[in-house]
Design an enzyme around this catalytic site. Structure first.
Site, PDB file in Angstrom:
ATOM      1  N   GLU B 278       0.835  -1.208   0.000  1.00 52.96           N
ATOM      2  CA  GLU B 278       0.000   0.000   0.000  1.00 52.96           C
ATOM      3  C   GLU B 278       0.868   1.256   0.000  1.00 52.96           C
ATOM      4  O   GLU B 278       0.534   2.258  -0.638  1.00 52.96           O
ATOM      5  CB  GLU B 278      -0.931  -0.014   1.211  1.00 52.96           C
ATOM      6  CG  GLU B 278      -2.140   0.895   1.052  1.00 52.96           C
ATOM      7  CD  GLU B 278      -3.305   0.475   1.944  1.00 52.96           C
ATOM      8  OE1 GLU B 278      -3.463  -0.752   2.172  1.00 52.96           O
ATOM      9  OE2 GLU B 278      -4.023   1.359   2.404  1.00 52.96           O
ATOM     10  N   GLU B 281       1.934   1.750  -3.398  1.00 52.85           N
ATOM     11  CA  GLU B 281       0.763   2.166  -4.186  1.00 52.85           C
ATOM     12  C   GLU B 281       0.552   3.672  -4.009  1.00 52.85           C
ATOM     13  O   GLU B 281       0.299   4.396  -4.977  1.00 52.85           O
ATOM     14  CB  GLU B 281      -0.470   1.387  -3.695  1.00 52.85           C
ATOM     15  CG  GLU B 281      -1.697   1.516  -4.588  1.00 52.85           C
ATOM     16  CD  GLU B 281      -2.910   0.782  -4.013  1.00 52.85           C
ATOM     17  OE1 GLU B 281      -2.797   0.191  -2.909  1.00 52.85           O
ATOM     18  OE2 GLU B 281      -3.967   0.794  -4.653  1.00 52.85           O
ATOM     19  N   CYS B 298      -8.196  -2.509   4.374  1.00 54.07           N
ATOM     20  CA  CYS B 298      -8.067  -3.735   5.157  1.00 54.07           C
ATOM     21  C   CYS B 298      -9.294  -4.012   6.015  1.00 54.07           C
ATOM     22  O   CYS B 298      -9.408  -5.075   6.615  1.00 54.07           O
ATOM     23  CB  CYS B 298      -6.812  -3.697   6.018  1.00 54.07           C
ATOM     24  SG  CYS B 298      -6.574  -2.145   6.852  1.00 54.07           S
ATOM     25  N   SER B 318      -7.558   1.460  -1.937  1.00 60.23           N
ATOM     26  CA  SER B 318      -6.342   0.726  -2.247  1.00 60.23           C
ATOM     27  C   SER B 318      -6.743  -0.628  -2.814  1.00 60.23           C
ATOM     28  O   SER B 318      -7.711  -1.229  -2.373  1.00 60.23           O
ATOM     29  CB  SER B 318      -5.513   0.525  -0.981  1.00 60.23           C
ATOM     30  OG  SER B 318      -4.583  -0.513  -1.158  1.00 60.23           O
ATOM     31  N   LYS B 357     -15.005 -10.242   8.685  1.00 61.37           N
ATOM     32  CA  LYS B 357     -13.954 -11.036   8.027  1.00 61.37           C
ATOM     33  C   LYS B 357     -14.461 -12.421   7.616  1.00 61.37           C
ATOM     34  O   LYS B 357     -13.887 -13.059   6.736  1.00 61.37           O
ATOM     35  CB  LYS B 357     -12.733 -11.174   8.946  1.00 61.37           C
ATOM     36  CG  LYS B 357     -12.009  -9.838   9.101  1.00 61.37           C
ATOM     37  CD  LYS B 357     -10.572  -9.890   8.672  1.00 61.37           C
ATOM     38  CE  LYS B 357      -9.927  -8.526   8.688  1.00 61.37           C
ATOM     39  NZ  LYS B 357      -9.623  -8.021   7.350  1.00 61.37           N
ATOM     40  N   GLU B 360     -15.764 -11.708   4.314  1.00 57.39           N
ATOM     41  CA  GLU B 360     -14.655 -11.342   3.432  1.00 57.39           C
ATOM     42  C   GLU B 360     -13.982 -12.594   2.891  1.00 57.39           C
ATOM     43  O   GLU B 360     -13.656 -12.681   1.706  1.00 57.39           O
ATOM     44  CB  GLU B 360     -13.629 -10.497   4.196  1.00 57.39           C
ATOM     45  CG  GLU B 360     -12.488  -9.988   3.326  1.00 57.39           C
ATOM     46  CD  GLU B 360     -11.346  -9.362   4.132  1.00 57.39           C
ATOM     47  OE1 GLU B 360     -11.050  -9.864   5.230  1.00 57.39           O
ATOM     48  OE2 GLU B 360     -10.760  -8.393   3.634  1.00 57.39           O
ATOM     49  N   GLU B 365     -13.543 -13.116  -5.041  1.00 50.73           N
ATOM     50  CA  GLU B 365     -12.205 -12.667  -5.450  1.00 50.73           C
ATOM     51  C   GLU B 365     -11.114 -13.254  -4.564  1.00 50.73           C
ATOM     52  O   GLU B 365      -9.933 -13.221  -4.920  1.00 50.73           O
ATOM     53  CB  GLU B 365     -12.088 -11.126  -5.376  1.00 50.73           C
ATOM     54  CG  GLU B 365     -13.128 -10.351  -6.154  1.00 50.73           C
ATOM     55  CD  GLU B 365     -14.395 -10.134  -5.365  1.00 50.73           C
ATOM     56  OE1 GLU B 365     -14.337 -10.198  -4.114  1.00 50.73           O
ATOM     57  OE2 GLU B 365     -15.448  -9.923  -5.974  1.00 50.73           O
ATOM     58  N   CYS B 503      -9.859  -1.967  15.212  1.00 50.31           N
ATOM     59  CA  CYS B 503     -10.143  -3.395  15.384  1.00 50.31           C
ATOM     60  C   CYS B 503     -10.220  -3.830  16.841  1.00 50.31           C
ATOM     61  O   CYS B 503     -10.873  -4.820  17.157  1.00 50.31           O
ATOM     62  CB  CYS B 503      -9.100  -4.226  14.656  1.00 50.31           C
ATOM     63  SG  CYS B 503      -8.977  -3.788  12.918  1.00 50.31           S
TER      64      CYS B 503
END
Lengths: 426, 572, 154
Positions: B278, B281, B298, B318, B357, B360, B365, B503
């Site tokens: 990142e 990036e 994230c 990102s 998550k 996720e 993907e 988190c």
């Protein structure tokens, strides 16, 4: 005649759709007088009158008016609570359908003395006729300069909007009503803070019953002191009473406080239509206590209601003659609250249903001794812990019934037992 | 200061204090149920009803401010009776099959009933059975357990600014549900799990995946490895009887090994990797005038939110996967190759403070072979604690272990991912040092730490000022996203976390998480960071090694294939 | 008027939710809202759909279940009960051949309970759409039903 027509003096004498009729009978004269006076003087008159709210809670009106007058935050709102929905009550409907401008005049006076500029009349959705009449009256009042900007050329603006309910009795509770005006479900708010400091849109708000506003012009006209001489020391002035149930002449009557109920039922109500004896009366409306016939010599005033720890004083008398099933009556009352509870707080949301279920046990001859104790205990829990007036007063009929008609409960329990025995033997 | 009495104990209390708080200050815990720190006082349950001498009726301690001379009786017969009756009423409309509930032994209603000595309700059951919503991978709604406290509605509408749930109906017909009583997968739920975190009972819980893990741990054919998120090591201890903020990394690893995992790895490793990918990036976008601001990616609940409500700004995100997913992808490629294990036999479990998550991991993907998920199972902090208890592990007395080599090396930058502002700081430590070509004067970026839900700062790199922002909670995310949508965002780089305080306040964290508790955990995180030898991602030799031996360089073709993803607008 | 036209008469402020629903429902012969209508209202006012659903579920006036052209609401509270000498509800269920909560097959009538209508001086009373009828007996009831049948779906 025991009637005293202070605020109902124009009932039946004018066309409610005509402001000219109102004006011809001294309409808006008191507003003119009030606007010339000092605001503090007007507030003082209301305090001297010892006027208590006419919607049921009986809270001293002057206290609310002064609290709003002290607030500097603008805008300030004057809300007229016309969400009359308690079974047995229809006096507010009568007021709107018979003398709409009196309400407007009262709201104007309240707005002036508290420096508020926005008014709302919240009318229950089922009162289509009253909504039409009030909307029309407001338009007419505006046209003639009794509402709007620079009322009667005084430096005072006040406008009123009519808003409709959508089928919810609990929206007659002050914060539930405010929530409804804000486009939300009518679930009440935690108090404090109170509406006079944080009400509609968190602005200072006065919210009173429609009859309370209609009374203000009469007080200003005769003076607070004179008004306080009418009625009883704890309950001054007159009250619009809704008389219904098993009486000949069902309707609305204005009487001073302090008249015995029996007089009202016999002289004004004409006694029972069927000729049967009166067994009991529910006092105030569905929120009120059920009292036996032998107590009908009691007078009507707020102190009496307080004896029952009841906050009602909306002023209904539901007359119940002999021959009706006692527990069906309790069921009707309980069903009402079970249906209308907003559901926010646990005791009211869950408790009303349990009260109903136990009453049904009595109806079905299934009740036991323990059920009576659970009923009584639960009724008191609702009374003491519910968040708002609905939950607090919902069990009043049951509590009073257990007090005055305990024998009836016992008899049913015994009958249930013998029925059980009979089944067991067969 | 008013002088009052509670249970005959005299005390002076600040004006405006509620009876509940006044009692707490003097070590009297009045029972409550709907009350929750950080949320509005709804005063719904009426459990905290107490008696005031001289006043009729009872008042709720949570909402009643004290006044001079007030005398309170917390457990008068009337108050006690009321509390019991109300609790029994709740139980009469509640699926009280505790043994089959995720919250068994960790349930506020159970504790209350136990505290009041209730064994049976005096009321008949009036529960109308309703169907469960098990549609999503992350959360399960069981309306038969709901006690209508309204916390979930409050947190979703007011803290997260989404409003998935509301109270529908009146009186006994009141139920809490999404619009049109739809399943969570049919509406804009981001699966952030804050509702499950504040629920006092088992009405909304994470999807329990522990059975699946027990099953696979027992399968001799499977190579089961586990990765542990940064936030777990400062939170798990609370579930196992240790003080708030205890750093339990070593014991946690031992416990995982005892559960039967073949390898225990640190998600911090791929967090360092995320910083690299990142960071570069960001550097690229700045150099080549690419789409700015760049926003971190994230947090899967944030991604869900953006895909639902702000598809216009998806290009600002990102393209990096989250550390969890980077790990999964590497596990089934690089690791599988290195260890010579068939990737189909590798089962990757991750321990996360997060419920989103779980969903996720199931995104299409997130599968490099287009068949199997890269991360097979996600467990929350709460589920791991349960497994440790189920195994009978005496956690407190475990010896410390270390993460498995050779990827056990991580940096302090990675561990601070668990705090709001941590990802930003981690990235800046690398980006600033790399661009300036000289060591940082100060490693800690104090200006961006803090608790406000939106913070901004100016960061100087090579004499150029870059504006950065950090947001936590989705209502703050909404404000930031709207700015970008309206074309008036002044920022270059933004970190967004859906959960309050990041988190550590995740939807899968120990119950009764609040801002106060989260901030304690954050203090521990920064403490661990301070003590680490390596504090910047690019200083991590394990990460450098991964690039030299496998990935090439940040943003390389293979890095893109494994470690980057794309997003799409979510519609129904 | 279409929903969009009704919406445009109100500011995009959430306090107008109930006003909007009342205004639009007046035109709907089914006395109910569809899911897409409620979604459109939520979008216009920029409020969560769950809030719109919450308001619809709370107030008795609103419904997501289609109703008949004439919604007959029977007051079942104490004053009406006391003066009901001919069993109003039973008469209605017999005349219409439906039970409480049901709609006739031709979609003309729905029968419902309602709480006190505030017309206890004229008990027993019913409400048919926006009109309240009191002092009922069997003949008056039959006449009301006949009039509705005559007007049909107009």
């Amino acid at each position: 005649m025991i009637e005293m027509k202070l605020i109902s003096k124009r009932f039946g004498k004018i066309n409610p759709m005509s402001i000219d009729d109102f004006l011809a009978l001294d309409g808006y004269k008191i507003l003119k007088k009030a606007l010339k006076k000092d605001k503090l003087d007007l507030l003082d008159e209301i305090q001297q009158s010892k006027l208590r709210g006419r919607g049921g809670a009986g809270f001293p009106v002057a206290v609310k008016l002064m609290a709003l007058a002290k607030e500097s935050k603008q805008p300030k709102y004057i809300i007229c609570n016309a969400d009359e929905g308690e079974p047995g009550n229809f006096k507010d409907r009568y007021l709107m359908e018979n003398d709409p401008h009196e309400i407007i005049e009262g709201m104007c006076i309240a707005a002036y003395m508290t420096s508020a500029n926005k008014g709302i009349i919240y009318i229950r959705g089922e009162y289509n006729k009253a909504i039409k009449i009030m909307k029309n009256a407001i338009v007419q009042a505006k046209e003639k300069g009794y509402l709007g900007e620079n009322i009667l050329n005084f430096d005072f603006d006040f406008d009123i909007e009519v808003r409709s309910g959508a089928g919810s009795y609990v929206c007659g509770e002050e914060f539930s009503l405010i929530e409804s005006l804000e486009g939300k479900p009518g679930r009440t708010r935690v108090k404090p803070p109170f509406p006079t400091s944080k009400g509609l849109f968190n602005q200072p708000t006065l919210i009173n019953n429609i009859e309370t506003f209609a009374t203000l012009p009469a007080i200003i006209e005769m003076s607070g002191k004179a008004y306080a001489k009418i009625g009883t020391p704890s309950s001054t002035g007159t009250k619009l009473l809704s008389l219904s149930g098993n009486v000949k002449n069902r309707g609305v009557y204005e009487v001073p406080f302090g008249i015995p109920m029996r007089k009202i039922i016999e002289e004004l109500g004409g006694g029972t239509e069927s000729g049967k004896k009166i067994r009991m009366v529910q006092l105030g409306g569905a929120c009120g206590p059920i009292i036996p016939e032998y107590m009908l010599d009691m007078v009507i005033d707020f102190e009496r209601f307080e004896e029952f720890e009841s906050k009602t004083g909306a002023g209904a008398l539901i007359v119940i003659e002999e021959g009706h099933d006692f527990f069906e009556i309790l069921k009707k009352i309980s069903e009402f609250f079970t249906h209308e509870s907003c559901g926010k707080c646990t005791p009211c949301r869950e408790g009303n249903y349990h009260l109903l279920k136990i009453i049904e046990k009595f109806i079905n001859y299934e009740a036991k001794e323990k059920d009576m104790y659970v009923l009584e205990n639960l009724a008191h829990v609702l009374h003491h812990t519910s968040l708002c007036g609905l939950g607090q007063s919902a069990p009043t009929a049951i509590i009073s019934a257990l007090h005055y008609f305990r024998g009836t409960f016992q008899k049913r329990i015994e009958a249930s037992l013998s029925q059980e025995d009979a089944y067991a033997k067969n | 200061m008013p002088k009052i009495k509670i249970n005959n104990i005299e005390m002076f209390v600040e004006t405006g204090t509620t009876i509940l708080d006044a009692a707490k200050e003097h070590n009297i815990n009045i029972p409550t149920l709907c009350h929750y720190p950080d949320l509005n006082i709804n005063s719904d349950c009426r459990i905290c009803s107490v008696e005031i001498i001289g006043r009729k009726g009872l008042v709720t301690a949570c909402s009643t401010p004290v006044y001079e001379g007030m005398e309170v009786k917390v457990n008068s017969p009337r108050a006690l009776n009321a509390r019991k009756a109300i609790t029994e009423m709740i139980l009469a409309n509640h699926d009280a099959n505790c043994t089959s509930c995720v919250r068994n032994m960790n349930c506020e209603l159970q504790r209350l009933a136990d505290n009041l000595g209730i064994h049976r309700s005096r009321f008949d059951s009036v529960l109308n059975e309703m169907p469960l919503d098990t549609s999503s991978y992350s959360l399960v709604r069981n309306p038969n357990r709901c006690i209508k406290c309204g916390r979930c509605v409050d947190v979703c509408a007011n803290i997260q600014g989404i409003g998935v749930l509301d109270i529908m109906g009146r009186s006994r017909d009141s139920i809490i549900s999404p619009a049109f009583n739809k399943a969570l997968t049919e509406i804009f739920c981001t699966y952030c799990g804050q509702c499950s975190s504040v629920c006092p009972v088992g009405a909304i819980t994470e999807k329990d995946d522990t059975d699946e893990v027990w099953h696979v741990l027992d399968d001799p054919d499977k190579h089961v490895i586990v990765q542990v998120a940064p936030a777990i090591r400062v939170s798990l201890g609370e579930e196992l009887g240790l003080p708030l903020g205890s750093i339990v990394t070593g014991k946690l690893i031992s416990a995982l090994k005892m559960l039967g995992f073949s390898k225990v790895f640190d998600t911090d490793f791929t967090a360092d990797l995320t910083v690299m990918e990142e960071g570069y990036e960001l550097i690229n976008r700045i150099k080549n005038k690419g789409k700015l601001p760049l926003i971190t990616s994230c947090c899967p609940a944030w991604i869900n939110f953006a895909e639902h409500e702000f598809p216009e700004i998806l290009d600002n995100l990102s393209s990096c996967k989250s550390p969890q997913q980077m790990f999964g992808a590497l596990a089934k490629s690089y690791y599988a190759q290195r260890e010579d294990i068939d990737p189909k036999k590798i089962h990757v479990v991750s321990i996360m403070p997060c419920t989103a998550k779980k969903t996720e991991a199931k995104r299409s993907e997130m599968s490099i072979n287009q068949e199997d998920p890269d991360v097979d199972t996600v467990l929350t902090t709460r589920e791991l604690a349960k497994m440790i208890k189920q195994m009978g592990i005496d956690f407190n007395n475990l010896k410390e272990s270390k993460f498995d080599k050779p990827d056990e090396l991580t940096s302090g930058a990675a561990i601070i991912f668990g705090a709001s502002g941590g990802v930003m700081e981690a990235a800046l430590r690398t980006v600033k040092e790399v661009l300036e070509g000289k060591p940082l004067k100060r490693i800690d970026f104090d200006s961006i730490r803090g608790s406000e839900t939106i913070r901004e700062a100016d960061i100087e790199i090579n004499d150029v000022q870059y504006k950065i922002a950090i947001a936590h909670t989705l209502s703050s995310a909404r404000k930031i996203a709207q700015q970008i949508k309206d074309g008036v965002s002044p920022y270059h780089f933004i970190e967004i976390m859906a959960c309050p305080n990041g988190c550590v306040g995740g939807g899968g964290q120990p119950y009764a998480t609040s801002s106060k508790l989260s901030r304690e955990r954050i203090q521990s995180i920064y403490q661990v960071d301070r003590l680490m030898k390596i504090r910047k991602a690019h200083d991590n030799p394990a990460v450098s090694n991964l690039y030299t031996s496998y990935l090439g360089e940040p943003g390389s073709h293979i890095a893109h294939k494994l470690l980057h993803t794309h997003y799409h607008q979510k519609k129904f | 008027m279409s929903l969009a036209e009704v919406l445009n008469r109100f500011p995009k402020q959430k306090e107008y939710l109930i006003e909007i629903l009342l205004e639009y429902q007046r035109q709907k012969s089914t006395h109910s809202f569809t899911e897409s209508e409620l979604k459109e209202v939520a979008k216009y006012l920029n409020i969560p759909e769950s809030r719109v659903c919450s308001v619809v579920a709370f107030y008795s006036f609103f419904s997501t279940q289609p109703k008949g052209h004439y919604v007959i609401q029977v007051c079942h509270d104490l004053p009406c009960h006391l003066n009901d000498h001919f069993d109003l509800l039973a008469s209605l269920t017999t005349l219409l051949e439906i039970n409480i909560g049901e709609t006739t097959k031709d979609g003309l009538f729905t029968l419902e309970h309602t709480s006190c209508l505030g017309h206890c001086d004229k008990s027993p009373a019913i409400r048919v759409n926006e009109k309240i009828y009191g002092n009922l007996n069997l003949d008056k009831l039959k006449a009301i039903i006949a009039e509705c049948k005559e007007n049909g779906h107009d």
